[in-house]
Design a protein around this motif. Sequence first.
Motif, PDB file in Angstrom:
ATOM      1  N   LYS A 134       0.844  -1.190   0.000  1.00 20.73           N
ATOM      2  CA  LYS A 134       0.000   0.000   0.000  1.00 20.73           C
ATOM      3  C   LYS A 134       0.879   1.240   0.000  1.00 20.73           C
ATOM      4  CE  LYS A 134      -3.953   1.982   2.434  1.00 20.73           C
ATOM      5  NZ  LYS A 134      -4.837   1.844   3.623  1.00 20.73           N
TER       6      LYS A 134
ATOM      7  N   TRP B   9       0.610   7.292   2.127  1.00 25.91           N
ATOM      8  CA  TRP B   9      -0.177   8.447   1.700  1.00 25.91           C
ATOM      9  C   TRP B   9       0.588   9.762   1.884  1.00 25.91           C
ATOM     10  CZ3 TRP B   9      -1.167  12.263   5.173  1.00 25.91           C
ATOM     11  CH2 TRP B   9      -1.062  11.947   6.534  1.00 25.91           C
TER      12      TRP B   9
ATOM     13  N   PHE C 250      -6.926  13.814  -3.489  1.00 21.45           N
ATOM     14  CA  PHE C 250      -8.118  13.000  -3.239  1.00 21.45           C
ATOM     15  C   PHE C 250      -7.759  11.536  -2.950  1.00 21.45           C
ATOM     16  CE2 PHE C 250     -10.534  16.528  -5.182  1.00 21.45           C
ATOM     17  CZ  PHE C 250     -11.533  16.644  -4.236  1.00 21.45           C
ATOM     18  N   ARG C 251      -6.657  11.061  -3.510  1.00 25.58           N
ATOM     19  CA  ARG C 251      -6.182   9.720  -3.137  1.00 25.58           C
ATOM     20  C   ARG C 251      -5.838   9.670  -1.640  1.00 25.58           C
ATOM     21  NH1 ARG C 251      -1.325   7.673  -6.638  1.00 25.58           N
ATOM     22  NH2 ARG C 251      -1.516   5.962  -5.119  1.00 25.58           N
TER      23      ARG C 251
ATOM     24  N   LEU D 279      -7.162  11.601   0.681  1.00 26.46           N
ATOM     25  CA  LEU D 279      -8.412  11.673   1.451  1.00 26.46           C
ATOM     26  C   LEU D 279      -9.113  10.319   1.501  1.00 26.46           C
ATOM     27  CD1 LEU D 279     -10.082  15.101   0.587  1.00 26.46           C
ATOM     28  CD2 LEU D 279      -8.943  14.390   2.687  1.00 26.46           C
ATOM     29  N   GLN D 280      -9.014   9.546   0.453  1.00 24.48           N
ATOM     30  CA  GLN D 280      -9.623   8.216   0.480  1.00 24.48           C
ATOM     31  C   GLN D 280      -8.934   7.332   1.528  1.00 24.48           C
ATOM     32  OE1 GLN D 280      -9.306   6.797  -3.520  1.00 24.48           O
ATOM     33  NE2 GLN D 280     -11.084   7.958  -4.258  1.00 24.48           N
ATOM     34  N   ALA D 281      -7.626   7.495   1.660  1.00 23.44           N
ATOM     35  CA  ALA D 281      -6.894   6.690   2.641  1.00 23.44           C
ATOM     36  C   ALA D 281      -7.033   7.239   4.054  1.00 23.44           C
ATOM     37  CB  ALA D 281      -5.404   6.630   2.264  1.00 23.44           C
ATOM     38  N   ASN D 282      -7.136   8.556   4.175  1.00 22.93           N
ATOM     39  CA  ASN D 282      -7.189   9.188   5.500  1.00 22.93           C
ATOM     40  C   ASN D 282      -8.126  10.395   5.440  1.00 22.93           C
ATOM     41  OD1 ASN D 282      -6.687   9.939   8.105  1.00 22.93           O
ATOM     42  ND2 ASN D 282      -4.581  10.607   7.774  1.00 22.93           N
ATOM     43  N   PRO D 283      -9.444  10.173   5.553  1.00 25.27           N
ATOM     44  CA  PRO D 283     -10.419  11.271   5.394  1.00 25.27           C
ATOM     45  C   PRO D 283     -10.306  12.342   6.467  1.00 25.27           C
ATOM     46  CG  PRO D 283     -11.474   9.109   5.247  1.00 25.27           C
ATOM     47  CD  PRO D 283     -10.107   8.874   5.771  1.00 25.27           C
TER      48      PRO D 283
ATOM     49  N   THR E 193      -4.498  17.748   4.406  1.00 22.82           N
ATOM     50  CA  THR E 193      -4.918  17.511   3.025  1.00 22.82           C
ATOM     51  C   THR E 193      -6.082  18.429   2.648  1.00 22.82           C
ATOM     52  OG1 THR E 193      -4.229  15.200   3.252  1.00 22.82           O
ATOM     53  CG2 THR E 193      -5.627  15.754   1.384  1.00 22.82           C
ATOM     54  N   HIS E 194      -7.032  18.634   3.563  1.00 21.24           N
ATOM     55  CA  HIS E 194      -8.121  19.581   3.291  1.00 21.24           C
ATOM     56  C   HIS E 194      -7.576  20.989   3.087  1.00 21.24           C
ATOM     57  CE1 HIS E 194     -10.633  16.302   4.954  1.00 21.24           C
ATOM     58  NE2 HIS E 194     -11.595  16.836   4.229  1.00 21.24           N
TER      59      HIS E 194
END
Length: 384
Positions: A305, A308, A332-333, A335-339, A344-345
């Motif tokens: 994996k 991120w 966005f990748r 965010l999928q792993a760590n919302p 990231t935001h």
Amino acid sequence: MFAASVSQNHYQILGVAPTAPAADIKRAYRQLVVRFHPDKHGGDIRYEEQFKAVAVAYGILGDPGRRATYDFQLAQAARRAAEAQRQQQQRPVSQHVYGVPMPPPAPLRTRPPAGSRERHYQRIPRQRPAFNRRDWLFTLLFIAGILLFAMAVKVTMDRVSANSNYADGLRAYVRGDWSAAYSFMDETLHFRPDYAPALRRRGELARLSLQDVHAARADFQAALQQPQSRRLTADLLYQLGRCEAALGRATTADFNYTRSLSLDSTRSITYFARGEIRLLDLHQPALAVVDFTTGLSQYQRTGRKAPWRYVQLRGVAFATLARYPEAWADYFRVLQANPTDGRTHFLLGKLAAHTGDSTAACEFYRRALNLGYEYARTAQAACH
């Protein structure tokens, strides 16, 4: 063999001379504690008694005041023993022993006096020993043999002690006992200062556990002076690069990362480290994108994996190069792993602001602040 004899003094227990300096006493104590520690012998009571005797001896000899008192007591005891021996030797032959008188000495039996013919003496001439060149050669060879044998014994014992301490250090390293592992590695290098595996492990412990980057850097540089495989050399160069980066020497770190990858191009972690320093310190986002992409591709080929954090950094590099669609994809990748990652935001908000979407930017700043990312507060305040 295992328990200390009652006739032994503390110097004999530690195996040092009464005139030994404090450093030698401490070194002997550390070696004996490791040798007789009960945990290494399955709780054997004989080693436990020896371990206690060594601890008591060092408790006295390791303290200058207590050692001085102990030395005075030893000197007094020696004087008393010498006085008793002298009195015993000077006792008259007629003295009573346990209440019984000593028997008179037996008469000396001699032959009759020699006649005049016998009393003729001849001086025997003294002969000087002949010591030729061959004798000198044999003597020198004998001395050289003794010296070589002593050196061979010392080297062998040092190597055995080093290997034993290194094995103990690895076991402590595996179970996460960093302090004990560092001590064992340090003791290993006392016997074999150029032992590359111990230098590498001690450097790792100094960098990760003790946070002593200078000491770690010195160990890695010393280990690189020893011959070893390309894979281990590549790892040492990577470790050295991490130390240089921590010391703020970005150019030197980049050089060491590049040397490491020239020896082993499959080290994705080295690509990530070089990409990070090229992006954040050397301001080379295009080269950073290449390194991050190579490292992530190696992760994907092995089925692992992708980390991120490095996907996020590649997005930052894309954004710096104004390659906004690729930056959006990487963010966005992540965010999928760590919302719940506030950073990231925040980065998405900055990217939206660069593309002129202020509404989306403010929304991302608000989310980042709600997730605890305080750096977004200033940018979010500008939205009102």
